[in-house]
Scaffold this motif. Structure first.
Motif, mmCIF file in Angstrom:
data_model
loop_
_atom_site.group_PDB
_atom_site.id
_atom_site.type_symbol
_atom_site.label_atom_id
_atom_site.label_comp_id
_atom_site.label_asym_id
_atom_site.label_seq_id
_atom_site.Cartn_x
_atom_site.Cartn_y
_atom_site.Cartn_z
ATOM 1 N N TYR A 12 0.833 -1.197 0.000
ATOM 2 C CA TYR A 12 0.000 0.000 0.000
ATOM 3 C C TYR A 12 0.868 1.246 0.000
ATOM 4 C CZ TYR A 12 -3.899 -3.057 1.165
ATOM 5 O OH TYR A 12 -4.843 -4.040 1.147
ATOM 6 N N GLN A 13 0.426 2.248 -0.762
ATOM 7 C CA GLN A 13 1.148 3.510 -0.842
ATOM 8 C C GLN A 13 0.162 4.660 -0.690
ATOM 9 O OE1 GLN A 13 3.191 3.563 -4.590
ATOM 10 N NE2 GLN A 13 4.639 1.985 -3.982
ATOM 11 N N TRP A 14 0.696 5.776 -0.264
ATOM 12 C CA TRP A 14 -0.102 6.986 -0.091
ATOM 13 C C TRP A 14 0.806 8.168 -0.339
ATOM 14 C CZ3 TRP A 14 0.024 10.317 4.558
ATOM 15 C CH2 TRP A 14 -0.937 11.315 4.532
ATOM 16 N N ARG A 15 0.274 9.247 -0.892
ATOM 17 C CA ARG A 15 1.086 10.440 -1.127
ATOM 18 C C ARG A 15 0.339 11.669 -0.632
ATOM 19 N NH1 ARG A 15 -0.207 9.522 -7.030
ATOM 20 N NH2 ARG A 15 -1.804 11.052 -7.449
ATOM 21 N N GLN A 16 1.136 12.637 -0.229
ATOM 22 C CA GLN A 16 0.595 13.890 0.281
ATOM 23 C C GLN A 16 1.381 15.028 -0.347
ATOM 24 O OE1 GLN A 16 1.247 14.374 4.468
ATOM 25 N NE2 GLN A 16 -0.037 16.185 4.613
ATOM 26 N N GLN A 17 0.672 16.040 -0.806
ATOM 27 C CA GLN A 17 1.351 17.177 -1.417
ATOM 28 C C GLN A 17 1.851 18.122 -0.337
ATOM 29 O OE1 GLN A 17 -0.804 19.001 -4.567
ATOM 30 N NE2 GLN A 17 0.725 20.548 -4.919
ATOM 31 N N ALA A 18 3.125 18.430 -0.382
ATOM 32 C CA ALA A 18 3.724 19.382 0.564
ATOM 33 C C ALA A 18 3.626 20.784 -0.035
ATOM 34 C CB ALA A 18 5.181 19.017 0.816
ATOM 35 N N LEU A 19 3.505 21.782 0.816
ATOM 36 C CA LEU A 19 3.374 23.161 0.333
ATOM 37 C C LEU A 19 4.620 23.626 -0.397
ATOM 38 C CD1 LEU A 19 1.555 24.800 3.377
ATOM 39 C CD2 LEU A 19 0.570 24.081 1.200
ATOM 40 N N THR A 20 5.784 23.262 0.127
ATOM 41 C CA THR A 20 7.037 23.630 -0.516
ATOM 42 C C THR A 20 7.969 22.429 -0.495
ATOM 43 O OG1 THR A 20 8.099 24.360 1.534
ATOM 44 C CG2 THR A 20 6.856 26.032 0.296
ATOM 45 N N ARG A 21 8.999 22.492 -1.303
ATOM 46 C CA ARG A 21 9.985 21.411 -1.336
ATOM 47 C C ARG A 21 10.667 21.266 0.026
ATOM 48 N NH1 ARG A 21 12.446 19.015 -5.709
ATOM 49 N NH2 ARG A 21 14.397 17.973 -5.254
ATOM 50 N N GLU A 22 10.952 22.405 0.663
ATOM 51 C CA GLU A 22 11.607 22.390 1.969
ATOM 52 C C GLU A 22 10.710 21.733 3.019
ATOM 53 O OE1 GLU A 22 11.376 25.214 0.070
ATOM 54 O OE2 GLU A 22 13.432 25.123 -0.673
ATOM 55 N N ARG A 23 9.427 22.059 2.992
ATOM 56 C CA ARG A 23 8.479 21.453 3.946
ATOM 57 C C ARG A 23 8.392 19.951 3.712
ATOM 58 N NH1 ARG A 23 6.977 20.285 8.472
ATOM 59 N NH2 ARG A 23 4.802 19.845 8.791
ATOM 60 N N GLY A 24 8.393 19.536 2.470
ATOM 61 C CA GLY A 24 8.379 18.110 2.160
ATOM 62 C C GLY A 24 9.607 17.412 2.702
ATOM 63 N N GLN A 25 10.757 18.060 2.573
ATOM 64 C CA GLN A 25 11.996 17.479 3.088
ATOM 65 C C GLN A 25 11.970 17.395 4.615
ATOM 66 O OE1 GLN A 25 14.409 16.156 1.045
ATOM 67 N NE2 GLN A 25 15.081 15.285 2.992
ATOM 68 N N GLU A 26 11.373 18.396 5.259
ATOM 69 C CA GLU A 26 11.240 18.363 6.719
ATOM 70 C C GLU A 26 10.393 17.175 7.166
ATOM 71 O OE1 GLU A 26 9.620 22.076 8.011
ATOM 72 O OE2 GLU A 26 11.330 23.222 7.283
ATOM 73 N N ILE A 27 9.315 16.904 6.429
ATOM 74 C CA ILE A 27 8.435 15.776 6.757
ATOM 75 C C ILE A 27 9.202 14.466 6.618
ATOM 76 C CG2 ILE A 27 6.385 14.504 6.019
ATOM 77 C CD1 ILE A 27 5.163 17.250 5.233
ATOM 78 N N VAL A 28 9.958 14.347 5.527
ATOM 79 C CA VAL A 28 10.743 13.130 5.298
ATOM 80 C C VAL A 28 11.800 12.970 6.382
ATOM 81 C CG1 VAL A 28 12.367 12.005 3.720
ATOM 82 C CG2 VAL A 28 10.305 13.092 2.820
ATOM 83 N N ASP A 29 12.497 14.049 6.698
ATOM 84 C CA ASP A 29 13.558 13.994 7.710
ATOM 85 C C ASP A 29 13.012 13.617 9.089
ATOM 86 O OD1 ASP A 29 15.396 14.654 5.782
ATOM 87 O OD2 ASP A 29 15.486 16.787 6.329
ATOM 88 N N ALA A 30 11.787 14.052 9.398
ATOM 89 C CA ALA A 30 11.179 13.735 10.692
ATOM 90 C C ALA A 30 10.919 12.229 10.807
ATOM 91 C CB ALA A 30 9.894 14.519 10.886
ATOM 92 N N GLY A 31 10.601 11.581 9.711
ATOM 93 C CA GLY A 31 10.391 10.132 9.708
ATOM 94 C C GLY A 31 9.221 9.675 10.550
ATOM 95 N N ALA A 32 8.252 10.532 10.747
ATOM 96 C CA ALA A 32 7.096 10.185 11.576
ATOM 97 C C ALA A 32 6.190 9.177 10.860
ATOM 98 C CB ALA A 32 6.303 11.445 11.902
ATOM 99 N N ALA A 33 5.645 8.266 11.641
ATOM 100 C CA ALA A 33 4.708 7.280 11.104
ATOM 101 C C ALA A 33 3.355 7.948 10.868
ATOM 102 C CB ALA A 33 4.556 6.115 12.058
ATOM 103 N N VAL A 34 2.670 7.507 9.825
ATOM 104 C CA VAL A 34 1.353 8.037 9.496
ATOM 105 C C VAL A 34 0.367 6.871 9.506
ATOM 106 C CG1 VAL A 34 -0.032 9.166 7.722
ATOM 107 C CG2 VAL A 34 2.331 9.859 8.076
ATOM 108 N N GLU A 35 -0.731 7.050 10.199
ATOM 109 C CA GLU A 35 -1.735 6.000 10.267
ATOM 110 C C GLU A 35 -2.838 6.302 9.262
ATOM 111 O OE1 GLU A 35 -4.597 4.110 13.655
ATOM 112 O OE2 GLU A 35 -2.636 4.897 14.260
ATOM 113 N N ARG A 36 -3.111 5.348 8.384
ATOM 114 C CA ARG A 36 -4.152 5.489 7.374
ATOM 115 C C ARG A 36 -4.996 4.231 7.365
ATOM 116 N NH1 ARG A 36 -5.003 10.314 5.196
ATOM 117 N NH2 ARG A 36 -5.583 9.436 3.207
#
Length: 101
Positions: A12-36
């Motif tokens: 299973y895959q899911w994608r979310q649009q980040a407002l900016t490239r930097e914000r997207g990188q922050e989300i990736v760097d945080a490595g937080a789990a997402v429950e769906r």
């Protein structure tokens, strides 16, 4: 876009649009789990992911409300646009009728 994948290996895959490239990188760097929650669509042999508290019924009700709102707003715009043109035409006719030659 930030892409998520299921860690259990189910694919299973899911994608979310980040407002900016930097914000997207922050989300990736945080490595937080997402429950769906995964909802299967057997007719298409596909699936969608929704918030954990949503059901198929609540998801479709939300979509229905969103599309009805969009249609109502579009209809109101068309009616107001037509009314503005009618008023403009009536004002022009009234001006022509009041002119003295």
């Amino acid at each position: 876009m930030v892409y998520y994948r299921d860690t259990s290996g189910s694919g299973y895959q899911w994608r979310q649009q980040a407002l900016t490239r930097e914000r997207g990188q922050e989300i990736v760097d945080a490595g937080a789990a997402v429950e769906r929650r995964v909802l299967a669509i057997p007719a298409d042999r596909s699936y969608i992911t929704v918030e954990p508290g949503q059901t198929a019924e609540s998801y479709t009700a939300g979509l229905r409300q969103k599309y009805i709102t969009a249609l109502v707003l579009a209809g109101a715009y068309v009616i107001l646009y037509a009314a503005a043109w009618c008023i403009l035409i009536l004002v022009k006719k009234a001006k022509r009728g009041s002119q003295v030659w």
